[in-house]
Design a protein around this motif. Structure first.
Motif, PDB file in Angstrom:
ATOM      1  N   ALA A 245      -9.488  -0.684  19.120  1.00  0.00           N
ATOM      2  CA  ALA A 245      -8.121  -0.187  19.379  1.00  0.00           C
ATOM      3  C   ALA A 245      -8.017   0.387  20.786  1.00  0.00           C
ATOM      4  CB  ALA A 245      -7.756   0.871  18.342  1.00  0.00           C
TER       5      ALA A 245
ATOM      6  N   LEU B   1      -9.708  -0.651  23.329  1.00  0.00           N
ATOM      7  CA  LEU B   1      -9.708  -1.787  24.275  1.00  0.00           C
ATOM      8  C   LEU B   1      -8.359  -2.499  24.337  1.00  0.00           C
ATOM      9  CD1 LEU B   1     -13.114  -3.657  24.045  1.00  0.00           C
ATOM     10  CD2 LEU B   1     -12.084  -2.619  26.047  1.00  0.00           C
ATOM     11  N   ASP B   2      -7.645  -2.446  23.194  1.00  0.00           N
ATOM     12  CA  ASP B   2      -6.308  -3.074  23.169  1.00  0.00           C
ATOM     13  C   ASP B   2      -5.418  -2.387  24.199  1.00  0.00           C
ATOM     14  OD1 ASP B   2      -6.731  -4.993  21.345  1.00  0.00           O
ATOM     15  OD2 ASP B   2      -5.912  -3.904  19.644  1.00  0.00           O
ATOM     16  N   GLY B   3      -4.840  -3.139  25.044  1.00  0.00           N
ATOM     17  CA  GLY B   3      -3.958  -2.561  26.063  1.00  0.00           C
ATOM     18  C   GLY B   3      -4.693  -2.193  27.337  1.00  0.00           C
ATOM     19  N   THR B   4      -6.020  -2.516  27.390  1.00  0.00           N
ATOM     20  CA  THR B   4      -6.767  -2.292  28.636  1.00  0.00           C
ATOM     21  C   THR B   4      -6.647  -3.541  29.501  1.00  0.00           C
ATOM     22  OG1 THR B   4      -8.322  -0.826  27.550  1.00  0.00           O
ATOM     23  CG2 THR B   4      -9.055  -1.817  29.613  1.00  0.00           C
ATOM     24  N   VAL B   5      -6.269  -3.325  30.736  1.00  0.00           N
ATOM     25  CA  VAL B   5      -6.082  -4.464  31.645  1.00  0.00           C
ATOM     26  C   VAL B   5      -7.201  -4.475  32.667  1.00  0.00           C
ATOM     27  CG1 VAL B   5      -4.536  -5.486  33.357  1.00  0.00           C
ATOM     28  CG2 VAL B   5      -3.595  -4.371  31.334  1.00  0.00           C
TER      29      VAL B   5
END
Lengths: 170, 73
Positions: A164, A166-170
């Motif tokens: 979770a 890592l989700d949204g990590t660019v």
């Protein structure tokens, strides 16, 4: 994913489906056996070679209690197989590290623990009633499996949280 | 989120599109779009480095802190 894991994953679903059918058949068989014990004289004790007259006064009820425990165990196994099938599906979909799977593993751990407690209950009844036959003894393997499942559910919970993050990590 | 991403302004100043930046920094257009619209929860140093190199700017030109937004949240 290595080749062995991929092969195991591909056969997991049909095996789980097969085990589910076998478990339902097992539960139905015990149900029939239990119902028949009330309506048919001496059945299935005679067929199994038991002489209730020489056994504990409550031997028949003890055997019936074991059948009820067997049906309960089958119901628990059904929930385990159903949850396992969903977990396998999420692995095949490439997204196993989710909080739902952690929760499913946690419930499977409790279910396996429940089955082990039922096994102890069966052993206690069989010993108490001096029922003939081999009931099997207590082994540490299932308890280790319970421990492993609880640890694994913790690992999945942590993995899901990291995922979770890592989700949204660019 | 009180951290603002000023990628749009930097792109506009250089007359560059998000697609062109995506090709230069080798980051998918979808990920850059998440960053530009402020939907990203975190940014890797490697991503920041690549964007700064491509736009010839400093990290401070791309990121800003909005205290008012923090109070609102």
């Amino acid at each position: 994913m290595n080749r062995t894991s991929a092969q195991a994953l591909s056969v997991a679903r049909p095996i789980i489906a097969g085990l589910t059918v076998l478990n339902i058949f097992y539960a139905l068989s015990i149900t029939v056996l239990l119902c028949a014990s009330f309506v048919t004289e001496g059945w299935p004790w005679k067929q199994l070679g038991f002489d209730l007259a020489t056994m504990h006064a409550q031997a028949a009820n003890g055997l019936r209690a074991i059948m009820v425990i067997g049906m309960t165990g089958a119901a628990i196994v059904h929930t385990i197989l159903r949850r396992l099938r969903v977990i396998v599906d999420t692995v095949r979909a490439g997204d196993p590290f989710i909080l739902d799977n952690a929760r499913r593993l946690h419930l499977i751990a409790w279910s396996v623990l429940g089955i082990e407690l039922l096994r102890i209950l069966v052993l206690a009844i069989a010993t108490g009633m001096s029922l003939p036959g081999q009931m099997g003894g207590l082994t540490p393997a299932p308890w280790l499996a319970v421990l492993l499942l609880f640890v694994l559910s913790g690992v999945f919970t942590q993995g899901a949280r990291m995922r979770a993050d890592l989700d949204g990590t660019v | 989120m009180a951290i603002l991403i000023r990628l749009d302004e930097q792109l506009h100043a250089r007359r560059m599109t998000l697609t062109q930046l995506s090709e230069r920094v080798d980051i998918t257009l979808a990920n850059l779009s998440i960053l530009k619209t402020g939907k990203a929860k975190a940014i890797r140093f490697s991503t920041l480095e690549a964007i700064c190199a491509a736009l010839e700017c400093q990290p401070g030109d791309l990121l800003a802190f909005d205290a008012l937004q923090q109070i609102k949240e």
